[in-house]
Enzyme design. Structure first.
Site, PDB file in Angstrom:
ATOM      1  CB  ALA A  26      -0.867  -0.010   1.250  1.00  0.00           C
TER       2      ALA A  26
ATOM      3  N   GLY B  24       0.439  -5.065   0.597  1.00  0.00           N
ATOM      4  CA  GLY B  24      -0.716  -5.078  -0.311  1.00  0.00           C
ATOM      5  C   GLY B  24      -0.388  -5.702  -1.666  1.00  0.00           C
TER       6      GLY B  24
ATOM      7  CD  GLU C  13      -2.857  -7.638   2.354  1.00  0.00           C
ATOM      8  OE1 GLU C  13      -2.675  -6.453   2.025  1.00  0.00           O
ATOM      9  OE2 GLU C  13      -3.398  -7.971   3.432  1.00  0.00           O
TER      10      GLU C  13
ATOM     11  CD  GLU D 214       1.132  -5.889   5.525  1.00  0.00           C
ATOM     12  OE1 GLU D 214       1.923  -6.800   5.863  1.00  0.00           O
ATOM     13  OE2 GLU D 214       0.452  -5.930   4.481  1.00  0.00           O
TER      14      GLU D 214
HETATM   15  N1  COA Z   1       4.529   3.223  -0.208  1.00  0.00           N
HETATM   16  C1  COA Z   1       4.919   4.441  -0.651  1.00  0.00           C
HETATM   17  N2  COA Z   1       6.109   4.658  -1.241  1.00  0.00           N
HETATM   18  C2  COA Z   1       6.925   3.598  -1.390  1.00  0.00           C
HETATM   19  C3  COA Z   1       6.576   2.309  -0.967  1.00  0.00           C
HETATM   20  C4  COA Z   1       5.321   2.141  -0.355  1.00  0.00           C
HETATM   21  N3  COA Z   1       4.869   0.947   0.067  1.00  0.00           N
HETATM   22  N4  COA Z   1       7.606   1.463  -1.242  1.00  0.00           N
HETATM   23  C5  COA Z   1       8.549   2.218  -1.841  1.00  0.00           C
HETATM   24  N5  COA Z   1       8.152   3.502  -1.919  1.00  0.00           N
HETATM   25  C6  COA Z   1       8.870   4.655  -2.498  1.00  0.00           C
HETATM   26  C7  COA Z   1       9.972   5.146  -1.575  1.00  0.00           C
HETATM   27  O1  COA Z   1       9.448   6.004  -0.587  1.00  0.00           O
HETATM   28  C8  COA Z   1      10.853   5.854  -2.572  1.00  0.00           C
HETATM   29  O2  COA Z   1      10.265   7.110  -2.878  1.00  0.00           O
HETATM   30  P1  COA Z   1      11.214   8.442  -3.035  1.00  0.00           P
HETATM   31  O3  COA Z   1      12.150   8.095  -4.174  1.00  0.00           O
HETATM   32  O4  COA Z   1      10.224   9.490  -3.373  1.00  0.00           O
HETATM   33  O5  COA Z   1      11.910   8.583  -1.726  1.00  0.00           O
HETATM   34  C9  COA Z   1      10.745   4.989  -3.814  1.00  0.00           C
HETATM   35  O6  COA Z   1       9.543   4.245  -3.674  1.00  0.00           O
HETATM   36  C10 COA Z   1      11.871   3.984  -3.958  1.00  0.00           C
HETATM   37  O7  COA Z   1      11.968   3.269  -2.745  1.00  0.00           O
HETATM   38  P2  COA Z   1      13.369   2.822  -2.098  1.00  0.00           P
HETATM   39  O8  COA Z   1      13.099   2.412  -0.714  1.00  0.00           O
HETATM   40  O9  COA Z   1      14.368   3.901  -2.328  1.00  0.00           O
HETATM   41  O10 COA Z   1      13.714   1.592  -3.058  1.00  0.00           O
HETATM   42  P3  COA Z   1      14.561   0.297  -2.743  1.00  0.00           P
HETATM   43  O11 COA Z   1      14.621  -0.431  -4.052  1.00  0.00           O
HETATM   44  O12 COA Z   1      15.830   0.646  -2.067  1.00  0.00           O
HETATM   45  O13 COA Z   1      13.682  -0.555  -1.680  1.00  0.00           O
HETATM   46  C11 COA Z   1      11.657  -1.588  -0.862  1.00  0.00           C
HETATM   47  C12 COA Z   1      12.469  -1.110  -2.080  1.00  0.00           C
HETATM   48  C13 COA Z   1      10.360  -2.131  -1.442  1.00  0.00           C
HETATM   49  C14 COA Z   1      12.401  -2.699  -0.113  1.00  0.00           C
HETATM   50  C15 COA Z   1      11.412  -0.420   0.112  1.00  0.00           C
HETATM   51  O14 COA Z   1      10.961   0.693  -0.628  1.00  0.00           O
HETATM   52  C16 COA Z   1      10.371  -0.733   1.158  1.00  0.00           C
HETATM   53  O15 COA Z   1      10.674  -1.347   2.169  1.00  0.00           O
HETATM   54  N6  COA Z   1       9.095  -0.282   0.933  1.00  0.00           N
HETATM   55  C17 COA Z   1       8.028  -0.466   1.874  1.00  0.00           C
HETATM   56  C18 COA Z   1       7.532  -1.887   1.888  1.00  0.00           C
HETATM   57  C19 COA Z   1       6.402  -2.074   2.872  1.00  0.00           C
HETATM   58  O16 COA Z   1       6.551  -1.901   4.065  1.00  0.00           O
HETATM   59  N7  COA Z   1       5.236  -2.435   2.338  1.00  0.00           N
HETATM   60  C20 COA Z   1       4.065  -2.687   3.144  1.00  0.00           C
HETATM   61  C21 COA Z   1       3.208  -1.479   3.186  1.00  0.00           C
HETATM   62  S1  COA Z   1       1.777  -1.729   4.219  1.00  0.00           S
END
Ligand code: COA
Length: 261
Positions: A68, A112, A115, A135
């Site tokens: 999400a 999500g 999911e 989450e």
């Molecule tokens: N929601 C909103 N933005 C997200 C996102 C999410 N779930 N996942 C990634 N992004 C955004 C980051 O904020 C970043 O934005 P910015 O460039 O404006 O700062 C961009 O996507 C790239 O993310 P980044 O973390 O730099 O990429 P990465 O390749 O190093 O890592 C992930 C990728 C997926 C491991 C990491 O982004 C992450 O842990 N995301 C959240 C995952 C999560 O907790 N999901 C469950 C949500 S309920």
């Protein structure tokens, strides 16, 4: 005229519709707009007889869907959040979609995103994909079916561990617990997925719909009820031209040409 979408791309290949979540710079995180557009696009494809199978994927080579859109969580009240999830459930739309839906998982498949993949009927992952319900690290729990669909698919012990630890697992591990159907090299993901989708799309659309409905009953009803409804759905096939065509084609040693009637 077909609608255009801000966060999604649509491509039709033969009878397969490929939907790409197109927010690669946000790792294809699901915001409200994406969920609304996804549900609207499925509505459009539901009545499109030229489409037999839908495939979901994520743009770019990093993520399928990283969950999400966490940015939208900030400042949201319980009631607003509940309303968003109940009124715009893309996952419910996929689950109840009358045609098979395949997740083509090309990278991070988290929260999500996992999911959404779980709501699909078949999951095919690249070797570089990874899966998780992180989450818990945000002080919340999965809310788009993760606690229910993941548990039904992989069993309570594995689901509990993934959800309580928030651990991210690689594609082979996901395959080992039954979370994905196939793991393929990244450069073969699209070809392999399309091959499976195309093969399914050549079957009778009515039989596919009834088969999906019947299989889903297995985890949603008791055995007696499931078996009884399976017989009803099986018998329903006998009212279709596709059943006559399928049986005749077998007896005449030719390939059937199903018409969805
Ligand atoms: N929601 C909103 N933005 C997200 C996102 C999410 N779930 N996942 C990634 N992004 C955004 C980051 O904020 C970043 O934005 P910015 O460039 O404006 O700062 C961009 O996507 C790239 O993310 P980044 O973390 O730099 O990429 P990465 O390749 O190093 O890592 C992930 C990728 C997926 C491991 C990491 O982004 C992450 O842990 N995301 C959240 C995952 C999560 O907790 N999901 C469950 C949500 S309920």
């Amino acid at each position: 005229m077909p609608q255009t979408y801000e966060t999604l791309l649509l491509e039709k290949r033969d009878r397969v519709a490929l939907i790409t979540i197109n927010r690669p710079d946000k790792r294809n995180a699901l915001n409200i707009k994406t969920r609304e557009e996804g549900a609207a696009l499925l509505d459009e494809l539901r009545n499109d007889a030229s489409v037999g199978v839908v495939v979901f994927t994520g743009a770019g080579d990093k993520a399928f869907i990283a969950g999400a859109d966490i940015g939208e969580f900030a400042g949201r009240t319980s009631i607003t959040q509940r309303d968003v999830m109940m009124s715009r459930s893309l996952f419910t739309a996929i689950d109840g979609f009358p045609k098979p839906v395949i997740a083509m998982v090309n990278g991070y498949c988290l929260g999500g995103g996992c999911e959404l993949a779980l709501a699909c009927d078949i999951r095919i992952a690249s070797e570089t994909a990874s899966f998780g319900q992180p989450e818990i690290n945000l002080g919340i729990i999965p809310g788009g079916g993760g606690t229910q669909r993941l548990t039904r698919l992989v069993g309570e012990g594995k689901a509990m561990e993934l959800i309580l630890t928030g651990e991210i697992i690689d594609a082979q591990t996901a395959f080992g617990i039954g979370l994905v159907n196939h793991v393929v090299p990244a450069d073969q993901l699209e070809a392999r997925t399309m091959e499976i989708a195309k093969r399914i799309s050549e079957k009778s659309p009515i039989a596919l719909q009834l088969a999906k409905e019947a299989v889903k009953l297995a985890s949603r009803s008791n055995l007696d009820e499931g078996l009884r409804r399976e017989v009803d759905l099986f018998a329903l096939c006998f009212s279709t031209e596709d059943k006559d065509e399928g049986v005749s084609a077998f007896l005449e040693k030719r390939k059937p040409a199903f018409k969805g009637r």
